[in-house]
Design an enzyme around this catalytic site. Sequence first.
Site, PDB file in Angstrom:
ATOM      1  N   HIS A 143       0.842  -1.207   0.000  1.00 48.63           N
ATOM      2  CA  HIS A 143       0.000   0.000   0.000  1.00 48.63           C
ATOM      3  C   HIS A 143       0.869   1.245   0.000  1.00 48.63           C
ATOM      4  CE1 HIS A 143      -0.331   0.469   4.722  1.00 48.63           C
ATOM      5  NE2 HIS A 143       0.898   0.332   4.320  1.00 48.63           N
ATOM      6  N   HIS A 177       4.937   0.175  -0.331  1.00 49.62           N
ATOM      7  CA  HIS A 177       5.693  -0.774   0.491  1.00 49.62           C
ATOM      8  C   HIS A 177       4.673  -1.803   0.970  1.00 49.62           C
ATOM      9  CE1 HIS A 177       3.864   1.876   3.440  1.00 49.62           C
ATOM     10  NE2 HIS A 177       3.937   0.862   4.279  1.00 49.62           N
ATOM     11  N   HIS A 188       3.299  -5.212   3.839  1.00 48.52           N
ATOM     12  CA  HIS A 188       3.285  -5.821   5.180  1.00 48.52           C
ATOM     13  C   HIS A 188       2.799  -7.256   5.103  1.00 48.52           C
ATOM     14  CE1 HIS A 188       3.774  -1.909   7.091  1.00 48.52           C
ATOM     15  NE2 HIS A 188       2.842  -1.448   6.267  1.00 48.52           N
ATOM     16  N   GLU A 209      -0.399  -4.972  11.802  1.00 49.95           N
ATOM     17  CA  GLU A 209       0.321  -4.560  10.594  1.00 49.95           C
ATOM     18  C   GLU A 209       1.806  -4.912  10.714  1.00 49.95           C
ATOM     19  OE1 GLU A 209      -0.238  -0.592   8.145  1.00 49.95           O
ATOM     20  OE2 GLU A 209       1.345  -0.365   9.622  1.00 49.95           O
ATOM     21  N   ASP A 267      -4.672 -10.929  -0.421  1.00 47.93           N
ATOM     22  CA  ASP A 267      -3.318 -11.481  -0.404  1.00 47.93           C
ATOM     23  C   ASP A 267      -2.599 -11.190  -1.720  1.00 47.93           C
ATOM     24  OD1 ASP A 267      -1.247 -12.869   0.873  1.00 47.93           O
ATOM     25  OD2 ASP A 267      -1.772 -14.729  -0.153  1.00 47.93           O
ATOM     26  N   HIS A 268      -1.378 -10.661  -1.603  1.00 49.58           N
ATOM     27  CA  HIS A 268      -0.547 -10.325  -2.769  1.00 49.58           C
ATOM     28  C   HIS A 268      -1.199  -9.296  -3.686  1.00 49.58           C
ATOM     29  CE1 HIS A 268       1.707 -13.667  -1.199  1.00 49.58           C
ATOM     30  NE2 HIS A 268       2.704 -13.343  -2.003  1.00 49.58           N
ATOM     31  N   CYS A 318       6.079   5.856   4.769  1.00 51.90           N
ATOM     32  CA  CYS A 318       4.872   5.180   4.250  1.00 51.90           C
ATOM     33  C   CYS A 318       4.273   5.931   3.069  1.00 51.90           C
ATOM     34  CB  CYS A 318       3.825   5.039   5.348  1.00 51.90           C
ATOM     35  SG  CYS A 318       4.445   4.144   6.766  1.00 51.90           S
TER      36      CYS A 318
HETATM   37 ZN    ZN Z   1       2.482   0.381   5.610  1.00 47.07          ZN
END
Ligand code: ZN
Length: 274
Positions: A152, A177, A179, A261, A217-218, A171
Amino acid sequence: MKLTRRTTFSSGHRYWLEDRTPEENRRLFGRWASPYNHGHDYALEATVEGPVNPQTGMVINIKDVDAILHNRIVEKFNLKSINDEVPEFKTLPPSLENLASFIWNKLSDWPGDIQLSRVCLYETPALFTDVTMQGGELKVTLTRVYEFCASHRLHSPDLSENENREVFGKCNNPHGHGHNYELEVTVCGPIDPVTGMMADLEKIDHVVDAEVVDRYDHKHLNIDLPELSGLIPTTEIMTRVIWKRLVGKLPAKLERIMLRETARSSFEYAGEDE
Ligand SMILES: [Zn+2]
Ligand SMILES: [Zn+2]
């Protein structure tokens, strides 16, 4: 003051009612139905509360907590087949919900002014149940843990480029980037007296996989998901969006979700803004 002590025990059990046909057992217990045992390394967390003794500086000596947990619980279950060797479970299904309620009752008496505050029993790191007393009645919840990885970028169209960098720091990186998110889904409801279970775990997994895990996911949260379009995918916003996707769809009442997160930050939501 509250204190929590953890202990472990390993036990075998099975979901199979002798007075039912194999077909009925399979209908009741799904893929867990078997006339043969399987086993778990259970982890038990017991939380007690009470005043701090001015002479010792303790609520209760940990040695005494360990003795109570060992004598009343560990000795009863460790290295046993629960269905065969714990008399109370000869007819009671050894579900996590029934085991945790049983453990609550076994641990209800403590010396002095100490009271039991919470019992948390893990069957696996991804499945646990919590028991507390609320309004004079036992409240049992079941929590399932899931993971998904997503990327995100935190960026608000209402702020200038400089302000965005100021507020979101790293961020705000233009290319994003990611998580490894950890999601806890907690449900609550009456326990079926035949199965000892509050809800069919396979159904919970099916809904959460379809609504959240397989969907996110992904993925790139800013780009791939219509429900996040125009929103800043902070964990707070994600938690609310996931709540909306799950509420009313699970086979038991959604009680709470927790989204972690990073190892250092997690967010909980129970529908407060709805
Ligand atoms: Zn983040
Ligand atoms: Zn099991």
